[in-house]
Design a protein around this motif. Sequence first.
Motif, PDB file in Angstrom:
ATOM      1  N   GLY A  12       0.894  -1.222  -0.019  1.00 11.94           N
ATOM      2  CA  GLY A  12      -0.176  -0.025  -0.048  1.00 11.94           C
ATOM      3  C   GLY A  12       0.929   1.034  -0.035  1.00 11.94           C
ATOM      4  N   VAL A  13       1.980   1.166  -0.251  1.00 13.23           N
ATOM      5  CA  VAL A  13       2.931   2.441  -0.467  1.00 13.23           C
ATOM      6  C   VAL A  13       3.622   2.452  -1.655  1.00 13.23           C
ATOM      7  CG1 VAL A  13       4.831   3.752   0.868  1.00 13.23           C
ATOM      8  CG2 VAL A  13       3.237   2.353   2.138  1.00 13.23           C
ATOM      9  N   TYR A  14       3.580   3.603  -2.166  1.00 13.42           N
ATOM     10  CA  TYR A  14       4.558   3.416  -3.520  1.00 13.42           C
ATOM     11  C   TYR A  14       5.015   4.871  -3.761  1.00 13.42           C
ATOM     12  CZ  TYR A  14       0.059   5.008  -5.745  1.00 13.42           C
ATOM     13  OH  TYR A  14      -0.893   5.800  -5.794  1.00 13.42           O
ATOM     14  N   GLU A  15       5.944   5.032  -4.641  1.00 16.49           N
ATOM     15  CA  GLU A  15       6.672   6.099  -4.914  1.00 16.49           C
ATOM     16  C   GLU A  15       6.279   6.574  -6.585  1.00 16.49           C
ATOM     17  OE1 GLU A  15      10.787   8.749  -5.361  1.00 16.49           O
ATOM     18  OE2 GLU A  15      10.976   6.932  -4.236  1.00 16.49           O
ATOM     19  N   ALA A  16       5.973   7.688  -6.817  1.00 16.21           N
ATOM     20  CA  ALA A  16       5.668   8.240  -8.187  1.00 16.21           C
ATOM     21  C   ALA A  16       6.796   9.455  -8.552  1.00 16.21           C
ATOM     22  CB  ALA A  16       4.468   8.683  -8.432  1.00 16.21           C
ATOM     23  N   ALA A  17       7.755   9.213  -9.246  1.00 16.07           N
ATOM     24  CA  ALA A  17       8.773  10.237  -9.645  1.00 16.07           C
ATOM     25  C   ALA A  17       8.065  10.930 -11.082  1.00 16.07           C
ATOM     26  CB  ALA A  17      10.201   9.620 -10.012  1.00 16.07           C
ATOM     27  N   PHE A  18       7.805  12.175 -11.060  1.00 17.10           N
ATOM     28  CA  PHE A  18       7.288  13.017 -12.040  1.00 17.10           C
ATOM     29  C   PHE A  18       8.510  13.619 -12.791  1.00 17.10           C
ATOM     30  CE2 PHE A  18       3.513  12.263  -9.264  1.00 17.10           C
ATOM     31  CZ  PHE A  18       2.816  11.564 -10.367  1.00 17.10           C
ATOM     32  N   LYS A  19       9.058  13.126 -13.936  1.00 17.40           N
ATOM     33  CA  LYS A  19       9.928  13.891 -14.638  1.00 17.40           C
ATOM     34  C   LYS A  19       9.281  14.488 -15.635  1.00 17.40           C
ATOM     35  CE  LYS A  19      13.501  10.581 -12.940  1.00 17.40           C
ATOM     36  NZ  LYS A  19      14.728   9.875 -13.079  1.00 17.40           N
ATOM     37  N   ALA A  20      10.175  14.781 -16.834  1.00 22.37           N
ATOM     38  CA  ALA A  20       9.806  15.649 -17.948  1.00 22.37           C
ATOM     39  C   ALA A  20       8.763  14.731 -18.539  1.00 22.37           C
ATOM     40  CB  ALA A  20      10.850  15.889 -19.255  1.00 22.37           C
ATOM     41  N   PRO A  21       7.640  15.101 -18.802  1.00 21.09           N
ATOM     42  CA  PRO A  21       6.227  14.350 -19.398  1.00 21.09           C
ATOM     43  C   PRO A  21       6.750  13.730 -20.952  1.00 21.09           C
ATOM     44  CG  PRO A  21       5.810  16.812 -19.612  1.00 21.09           C
ATOM     45  CD  PRO A  21       7.158  16.728 -18.928  1.00 21.09           C
ATOM     46  N   THR A  22       6.254  12.588 -20.929  1.00 20.85           N
ATOM     47  CA  THR A  22       6.332  11.816 -22.239  1.00 20.85           C
ATOM     48  C   THR A  22       5.499  12.418 -23.308  1.00 20.85           C
ATOM     49  OG1 THR A  22       4.974   9.955 -21.721  1.00 20.85           O
ATOM     50  CG2 THR A  22       6.837   9.639 -21.051  1.00 20.85           C
ATOM     51  N   SER A  23       5.684  11.828 -24.575  1.00 24.02           N
ATOM     52  CA  SER A  23       4.949  12.399 -25.749  1.00 24.02           C
ATOM     53  C   SER A  23       3.368  11.972 -25.502  1.00 24.02           C
ATOM     54  CB  SER A  23       5.280  11.975 -27.042  1.00 24.02           C
ATOM     55  OG  SER A  23       5.275  10.327 -26.976  1.00 24.02           O
ATOM     56  N   THR A  24       3.199  10.742 -24.672  1.00 27.24           N
ATOM     57  CA  THR A  24       1.932  10.384 -24.582  1.00 27.24           C
ATOM     58  C   THR A  24       1.177  11.045 -23.511  1.00 27.24           C
ATOM     59  OG1 THR A  24       2.432   7.993 -24.953  1.00 27.24           O
ATOM     60  CG2 THR A  24       0.555   8.378 -23.487  1.00 27.24           C
ATOM     61  N   GLU A  25       2.048  11.634 -22.406  1.00 27.42           N
ATOM     62  CA  GLU A  25       1.724  12.503 -21.268  1.00 27.42           C
ATOM     63  C   GLU A  25       1.181  13.841 -21.801  1.00 27.42           C
ATOM     64  OE1 GLU A  25       3.706  10.416 -17.633  1.00 27.42           O
ATOM     65  OE2 GLU A  25       4.704  11.972 -18.427  1.00 27.42           O
ATOM     66  N   LEU A  26       1.992  14.236 -22.681  1.00 29.94           N
ATOM     67  CA  LEU A  26       1.642  15.751 -23.366  1.00 29.94           C
ATOM     68  C   LEU A  26       0.603  15.728 -24.262  1.00 29.94           C
ATOM     69  CD1 LEU A  26       5.562  16.692 -24.232  1.00 29.94           C
ATOM     70  CD2 LEU A  26       3.948  17.684 -22.416  1.00 29.94           C
ATOM     71  N   ALA A  27      -0.008  14.655 -24.664  1.00 33.21           N
ATOM     72  CA  ALA A  27      -0.796  14.580 -25.433  1.00 33.21           C
ATOM     73  C   ALA A  27      -2.491  14.771 -24.754  1.00 33.21           C
ATOM     74  CB  ALA A  27      -0.774  13.139 -26.479  1.00 33.21           C
ATOM     75  N   HIS A  28      -2.241  14.428 -23.356  1.00 35.80           N
ATOM     76  CA  HIS A  28      -3.503  14.530 -22.536  1.00 35.80           C
ATOM     77  C   HIS A  28      -3.478  15.873 -21.860  1.00 35.80           C
ATOM     78  CE1 HIS A  28      -3.250  10.081 -23.053  1.00 35.80           C
ATOM     79  NE2 HIS A  28      -4.480  10.145 -22.818  1.00 35.80           N
ATOM     80  N   ASP A  29      -4.413  16.319 -21.066  1.00 37.66           N
ATOM     81  CA  ASP A  29      -4.477  17.383 -20.154  1.00 37.66           C
ATOM     82  C   ASP A  29      -3.037  17.089 -19.065  1.00 37.66           C
ATOM     83  OD1 ASP A  29      -5.607  16.246 -17.135  1.00 37.66           O
ATOM     84  OD2 ASP A  29      -6.477  15.258 -19.014  1.00 37.66           O
ATOM     85  N   TYR A  30      -2.658  18.270 -18.426  1.00 35.03           N
ATOM     86  CA  TYR A  30      -1.433  18.002 -17.449  1.00 35.03           C
ATOM     87  C   TYR A  30      -1.561  17.382 -16.225  1.00 35.03           C
ATOM     88  CZ  TYR A  30      -2.394  21.850 -14.346  1.00 35.03           C
ATOM     89  OH  TYR A  30      -3.136  22.463 -13.315  1.00 35.03           O
ATOM     90  N   LEU A  31      -2.821  17.108 -15.970  1.00 39.08           N
ATOM     91  CA  LEU A  31      -3.124  16.628 -14.602  1.00 39.08           C
ATOM     92  C   LEU A  31      -3.268  14.969 -14.941  1.00 39.08           C
ATOM     93  CD1 LEU A  31      -5.294  18.813 -12.790  1.00 39.08           C
ATOM     94  CD2 LEU A  31      -3.212  18.291 -12.112  1.00 39.08           C
ATOM     95  N   TRP A  32      -3.380  14.697 -16.230  1.00 43.09           N
ATOM     96  CA  TRP A  32      -3.850  13.270 -16.593  1.00 43.09           C
ATOM     97  C   TRP A  32      -2.790  12.260 -15.853  1.00 43.09           C
ATOM     98  CZ3 TRP A  32      -1.053   9.573 -19.744  1.00 43.09           C
ATOM     99  CH2 TRP A  32      -1.533   8.247 -20.085  1.00 43.09           C
ATOM    100  N   ARG A  33      -1.408  12.377 -16.021  1.00 44.22           N
ATOM    101  CA  ARG A  33      -0.605  11.553 -15.318  1.00 44.22           C
ATOM    102  C   ARG A  33      -0.643  11.666 -13.965  1.00 44.22           C
ATOM    103  NH1 ARG A  33       5.571  13.949 -16.014  1.00 44.22           N
ATOM    104  NH2 ARG A  33       5.115  16.109 -15.206  1.00 44.22           N
TER     105      ARG A  33
END
Length: 289
Positions: A85-106
């Motif tokens: 129940g514990v995990y880390e999410a590291a948000f680096k430069a957005p990928t092309s897939t992430e950029l194709a969505h709204d910025y809160l999508w990822r």
Amino acid sequence: MLKNYIYDGSKPFKITDVSTDETSLCDEKKKAEKKTEKNAESIDALQQMLYAEKREGLIILFQAMDAAGKDGTIAHVLQSLSPHGVYEAAFKAPTSTELAHDYLWRIVEKIPAKGEIAIFNRSHYEDVLIGRVKKLYETQPQSKRIDPAKIIDYRYEDIKNFEQYLWHNNVRLIKIFLNVSKKEQAKRFLSRIERPEKNWKFSAGDVEERVYWDAYQAAFEDAINRTASKEAPWYVVPADHKWYMRYIVSEIILSVMKDMDPHFPVVTPERLAEFSSLKESLEKEIKEQ
């Protein structure tokens, strides 16, 4: 105890007015390290109850300038947590897939379920920090109806609404800004060059980013002032002394988790009766073997 580090919208945050090297709550390194270790044990115990109860999720969000100590703080303060129940999410430069969505999508993809803890190493605030300083939105496709001059203002508004939405849907948010000085950052970059075991962490680009120091400081100041709320306050932690920074972070997390007040689920009398029957069956099986 922590009130001087909290910004919930009731007072303005001015980055030049806060110290990066004060140690007002504990000025002895060894004492602070012992307190941090003890706090980590308490956080672990609360996490186990949070996971079992499954009533509320928690996001622990870290933002900082490079070399402020995000990775080390996460490792030292939260290393004792169970992997369940514990995990880390590291948000680096957005990928092309992430950029194709709204910025809160990822970001939405990483929202924890009830009972879970998500550790955000950077976050949706990147879009009003590096996104603002480097004006990244100017190179991203936008609808003709979007005014580029208002994009950052829109994002402040979206972030505040998003965080209110999380609060209304059983997700608590701890937002921590590790506030390091420009001088201390330079020392840490030098350490990465001079110590072979730290060479892998050094990037020439990190030093080049120092040209934008003042712009980043202004961006952090505005982001905190525009998005701080009682439900999702910011904690501005002095980061020049790593031992003190880690201690304060442990105090913040422990304080919020105590306020969440998780408990192990209460077993009903019917379930206890079932346990009794199963116990007798198991004891009989053991004797017969």
